[in-house]
Design an enzyme around this catalytic site. Structure first.
Site, PDB file in Angstrom:
ATOM      1  N   ASP A 122     -14.845   7.732  -5.526  1.00  0.00           N
ATOM      2  CA  ASP A 122     -13.940   8.880  -6.296  1.00  0.00           C
ATOM      3  C   ASP A 122     -14.408   8.968  -7.720  1.00  0.00           C
ATOM      4  OD1 ASP A 122     -12.968   6.317  -6.680  1.00  0.00           O
ATOM      5  OD2 ASP A 122     -10.817   7.093  -6.860  1.00  0.00           O
ATOM      6  N   GLU A 207     -12.757  -8.133 -10.450  1.00  0.00           N
ATOM      7  CA  GLU A 207     -14.021  -8.120 -11.029  1.00  0.00           C
ATOM      8  C   GLU A 207     -14.300  -9.574 -11.698  1.00  0.00           C
ATOM      9  OE1 GLU A 207     -11.789  -6.047 -11.313  1.00  0.00           O
ATOM     10  OE2 GLU A 207     -12.390  -3.845 -11.119  1.00  0.00           O
TER      11      GLU A 207
END
Ligand code: UDP
Ligand code: MN
Length: 261
Positions: A122, A207
């Site tokens: 997205d 992350e």
């Protein structure tokens, strides 16, 4: 040839999926030497994604890995509760490592030069971003726009080195950097089997769960004019309203289910 870029994209079925994949594929069609690894969050490959990829004109690998139920966000859960796409990115890494260990000769040499990027379906990607990441020795980094409740987040560079991060939230996370804000050399991925995403990571630590096995801040390679340019945006697509559709469906007049959207 220029180094290859392996892009790993987790994706899941919802009303906007085909629209997102269409937009993304049209960006990737402009990028030389890009290999798209699409990993569906599904128990098997879906016809929509299978047909979409076959017609895309891109070089791709189609994988699938269902997120276990206890790790999946449930309807009504706040969006930050559980990390999204972790299992699928790991599946992409698994495929790369399998391919890497089978490669020989010239093929293996080409892999040494390649780079891996995690691209959600997205976001919005500038073509320039891919040229910035293409030559990555270990881990390269750059700013991400419209993320974390900020205009942008970015690594702060002094004397050519990343010294800290500009972020609105928990700056002391090991790597306060969005998934869209870094790329890793494939050679480094292949020689670091411990590097994977922790599907149980706390909010904002997904992350870090991957990067902390690989590098320290000192090793990061700043791109995009020493991290002064925004070349990727963490855009999010509004969920389409189906009020009229639902109303018509109750009267047996819903949109033809045989038409793929
Ligand atoms: N995703 C997925 N399964 C899910 C939810 C998300 O595979 O149940 C994928 C999604 O298609 C996207 C990535 O994981 O490529 C990140 O999800 P999202 O964009 O919803 O996260 P956010 O924008 O909130 O970081
Ligand atoms: Mn997103």
């Amino acid at each position: 040839d220029v180094p290859k870029i392996y892009v790993i994209t987790p994706t899941y079925a919802r009303l906007v999926q085909k629209a997102e994949l269409t937009r993304l594929s049209h960006t990737f069609l402009h990028v030389p030497q890009l290999h798209w690894i699409v990993v569906e969050d599904a128990p098997q490959p879906t016809p929509l994604v299978t047909d979409f990829l076959a017609a895309s004109g891109l070089t791709y690998t189609h994988l699938y890995k269902l997120t276990p139920k206890d790790r999946k966000l449930q309807e009504g859960d706040p969006s930050w509760l559980k990390p999204r796409g972790a299992e699928q990115r790991n599946e992409g890494l698994r495929w790369l490592r399998e391919m890497g260990s089978a490669a020989k000769g010239k093929e293996a040499a080409a892999l040494e030069e390649a780079v891996v990027y995690f691209a959600d379906d997205d976001n919005t990607y500038s073509l320039q971003l891919f040229e910035e990441m293409r030559y990555t020795y270990r881990v390269s980094v750059w700013p991400v726009g419209l993320v974390g409740g900020m205009k942008f987040e970015r690594p702060v560079v002094e004397d050519g080195k990343v010294v800290r991060f500009h972020t609105g939230w928990r700056p002391n996370r090991p790597f306060p950097i969005d998934m869209a804000g870094f790329a890793v050399s494939l050679r480094f991925v292949l020689t670091s089997p411990q590097a994977r995403f922790d599907g149980d990571a706390q909010m904002g630590f997904l992350e870090s769960s991957f990067l902390q096995h690989l590098v320290t801040m000192d090793d990061l390679e700043p791109k995009a004019d020493l991290c002064t340019k925004v070349l990727v945006w963490h855009t999010r697509t509004e969920k389409p309203k189906m009020k009229r559709e639902d109303a018509l469906q109750k009267q047996g007049m819903g949109s033809d289910p045989d038409v793929e959207v």
